[in-house]
Design an enzyme around this catalytic site. Structure first.
Site, short mmCIF file in Angstrom:
data_model
loop_
_atom_site.label_atom_id
_atom_site.label_comp_id
_atom_site.label_asym_id
_atom_site.label_seq_id
_atom_site.Cartn_x
_atom_site.Cartn_y
_atom_site.Cartn_z
N GLU A 268 0.69 -1.10 0.06
CA GLU A 268 0.20 0.28 -0.20
C GLU A 268 0.76 0.90 -0.22
O GLU A 268 0.27 1.90 -0.57
CB GLU A 268 -1.36 0.05 1.38
N ARG A 272 0.71 3.82 -3.51
CA ARG A 272 0.27 5.63 -3.30
C ARG A 272 1.18 5.91 -2.47
O ARG A 272 0.96 7.55 -3.55
CB ARG A 272 -0.66 5.19 -1.45
N ASP A 401 -4.51 -9.86 -8.40
CA ASP A 401 -5.05 -8.94 -9.59
C ASP A 401 -3.58 -7.92 -10.35
O ASP A 401 -3.37 -8.44 -11.41
CB ASP A 401 -6.21 -7.81 -9.09
N GLU A 535 -12.97 0.40 -9.74
CA GLU A 535 -11.95 -0.78 -11.04
C GLU A 535 -13.27 -0.83 -12.01
O GLU A 535 -12.88 -0.67 -12.88
CB GLU A 535 -12.11 -2.19 -10.35
#
Length: 643
Positions: A268, A272, A401, A535
């Site tokens: 993360e 980010r 993913d 998404e």
């Protein structure tokens, strides 16, 4: 019931996470620190006094053996007649002026020690006269000095690097009045989200828009790192909100500190923070963003100190100690986490001339290439100690993913020179299409999840990004299958639109099933929430760029209107707990990725294609645009030192 506030919160995400207990009250730690400080002062004064009395009282026969006189000290004898060269022998000095000089030196030394001893005692007495608050203030001052010194040490200038040719960062104004009005509406939504964060959550990681206060989760540890500021910067920039951008830049310059005792998610923080800082640097040219990105990357490197080089999921920014999530298949690392570092780390090596970042991610790739894959599929779990797969669970949604996404984007970012990455992507997609992609009885194409030899006919909101991925990867496909993959992307986009259209709020649930008569609908209560995820809109945007079919803009506008109607509150935007309820309750979290991704993709959907053209920019999994590196191959850097 699992609430949305407890869920993974970013681009390609994870299963529900426990936020952990609250931090202990700060005043306890302060009290203990002050008492220890005073005791240490008293103890040090006592030891100094004893030491001085024992060793350094004036001479007496009783203490002769401790005398510092040099009559008993052997020193090398130098024969000056030999040109000053030592003969290796020794003389005993104890006569004449040499003895007198050494005794004077001894006395001077004694006097200095006595003076230092008396000064230390006086300082200790003065400290004991001060209040606890005064002592605490002095401690804090000293700590601040240390922090500033560390910052100076970390802020060494980076070598100059030729920037890639940056195209399309200040354009995209549509000629059509209706489209322009829709784009302006998205910009107004961004301003509403930012202004409320600025007022009620500034410096915190995220915002609770109903409670009107800051919010954080365990992926950011226990520190205020301003995640929303870093995540939103590039969106502010491309929307032309330059005053807001400068506010964010000023906060980052003065307050963003990575020397904190905080355990964070490597994945993360990479997508980010490092992704956001790099994008802000490329768009604006402001050096502070590059410097901060490199400082943070250095704090993440200890996570790779495992027997295999597969990084831990979490690392403490101060100590460098890493570990994995307790729930992750017997201490395994997660495919979508250690497989979603490549884009950012290649750019770090490009900008710094230091190959360490590139080498870390290429080591991961080489290790994966050597491993057997059941049915050609990559399981979601890999043990960083043993180098063996965990349970055989494969997903193009959460846990898997963005690994596939970054294989494709590594190829694109290298100006299509990294053919190794493209081959890995093509092999993986062929296995996914063979084992995971199916059509429902109603004709909807969906991507299921493979669990221990069984296909679960369920698709997550996170998986909906794959429609855009298939379209993005269509050009360059094997066997001239570009048309096939563009069509597959369109079918996934249609299925995901149906998951929105079949709800009361016209917002998509977290997961939806294809069992029996139930299609594209959530069944479990804890899968009916919408937490401002991007998404589906991301796929609409990619499909619009590649087809210019107006339905994608129409679907995107439907989603924007639903978000504005049902998620907007006076203090910002909030997720909702049940998209099938006409009067939903809020989760009271304005996610940082709402500003980084959802609103950015909507804005791009209603902009011309010359804003961040895909031939020149590749978006990381948090929608942070990074320029294509036009290099001979990805091992080379634009920095001459790296060549």
């Amino acid at each position: 019931m699992t609430t949305p506030a407890l869920l993974p919160l970013s681009g390609r995400r994870l299963p529900p996470l426990n936020l952990g207990a609250s931090a202990l009250p700060h005043h306890r730690a302060t009290l203990r620190l002050s008492e220890k400080f005073i005791l240490l002062l008293i103890l040090s004064a006592f030891i100094t006094l004893c030491f001085g009395a024992f060793f350094f009282l004036p001479d007496s026969s009783k203490h002769k053996r401790f005398d510092l006189g040099l009559e008993d000290v052997l020193i090398p004898h130098v024969d000056t007649s030999k040109g000053g060269k030592s003969l290796g022998g020794f003389l005993i000095h104890g006569q004449g002026h040499d003895e007198h000089r050494h005794r004077e030196e001894e006395e001077r030394l004694r006097n200095k020690i006595r003076a230092d001893h008396e000064k230390a005692l006086e300082e200790a007495k003065e400290k004991l006269k001060k209040s606890r608050d005064e002592i605490q203030a002095e401690i804090q001052t000293e700590k601040n000095k240390v922090v500033q010194e560390l910052k100076k040490k970390d802020s060494k200038p980076l070598p100059p690097v030729p920037l890639p040719n940056l195209i399309g960062i200040n354009s995209g104004e549509p000629a059509d009045l209706d489209i322009r009005e829709k784009r302006n509406k998205i910009k107004e939504m961004m301003k509403h989200a930012w202004d409320n964060y600025r007022q009620y959550g500034w410096g915190h990681n995220e915002l609770k828009p109903i409670a009107r206060k800051g919010h954080t989760t365990n992926i950011f540890g226990n520190s205020q790192m301003g995640a929303t500021i870093v995540d939103a910067l590039d969106t502010l920039y491309i929307m032309g909100l330059h005053d807001e951008f400068r506010e964010g830049q000023e906060w980052i310059d003065k307050n963003l500190d990575f020397s904190v005792n905080s355990e964070v998610s490597v994945f993360e923080v990479n997508i980010r923070f490092i992704g956001g800082l790099l994008a802000a640097y490329y768009l604006s040219g402001q050096e502070v963003f590059k410097i901060k990105a490199v400082q943070l990357a250095g704090k993440l490197l200890p996570a790779f100190n495992t027997p295999t080089g597969i990084p831990w999921a979490m690392v403490n920014l101060k100590s460098g100690v890493g570990r994995n999530w307790g729930w992750a298949s017997a201490g395994s690392s997660i495919l979508a986490e250690f497989g979603t570092l490549h884009m950012e780390f290649v750019h770090l090596s490009y900008l710094t001339g230091d190959p360490v970042y590139y080498n870390k991610v290429m080591h991961i790739r080489k290790l994966l290439q050597k491993m057997d894959r059941p049915n050609g599929l990559y399981p979601n779990y890999l043990n960083p100690r043993t180098g063996r797969w965990g349970q055989h669970h494969t997903s193009v949604g959460g846990l898997g993913d963005s690994f596939y996404e970054y294989l494709l984007k590594a190829w694109l970012m290298s100006d299509k020179m990294d053919t190794e990455a493209r081959k890995m992507y093509d092999d993986a997609i062929e296995a996914i299409e063979k084992h995971l992609i199916r059509k429902s009885n109603g004709g909807l194409t969906f991507i299921g999840e493979w669990k221990n030899g069984h296909l679960e006919r369920k698709m997550g909101h996170l998986t909906c990004f794959a429609g855009g991925m298939f379209a993005l990867g269509a050009d360059g496909s094997r066997d001239d299958k570009a048309g096939h993959y563009l069509q597959l992307g369109a079918e996934i986009a249609h299925t995901c639109h149906e998951s929105y259209d079949r709800t009361t709020l016209k917002l998509g649930p977290e997961a939806f099933k294809f069992d029996g008569g139930v299609e594209a609908v959530a069944v479990r209560q804890n899968e009916k929430y919408y937490i401002l995820r991007p998404e589906v809109i991301e796929t609409y945007w990619y499909m619009w760029r590649f087809t210019h079919d107006p339905k994608y803009r129409q679907w995107g506008w439907e989603a924007a209107q639903a978000i504005d109607k049902y998620c907007r509150v006076s203090g910002g935007f909030s997720g909702v707990k049940d998209v099938y309820s006409s009067s939903p309750t809020y989760d009271d979290v304005q996610q940082s990725f709402f500003l980084a991704e959802t609103l950015k993709y909507l804005y791009l959907l209603f902009s011309n294609d010359d804003l961040l053209p895909l031939d020149n920019w590749v978006f990381n999994t948090e929608a942070h645009p990074l320029p294509v590196l036009h290099l001979a191959n990805t091992t080379l850097s634009g920095n001459p030192a790296y060549r």
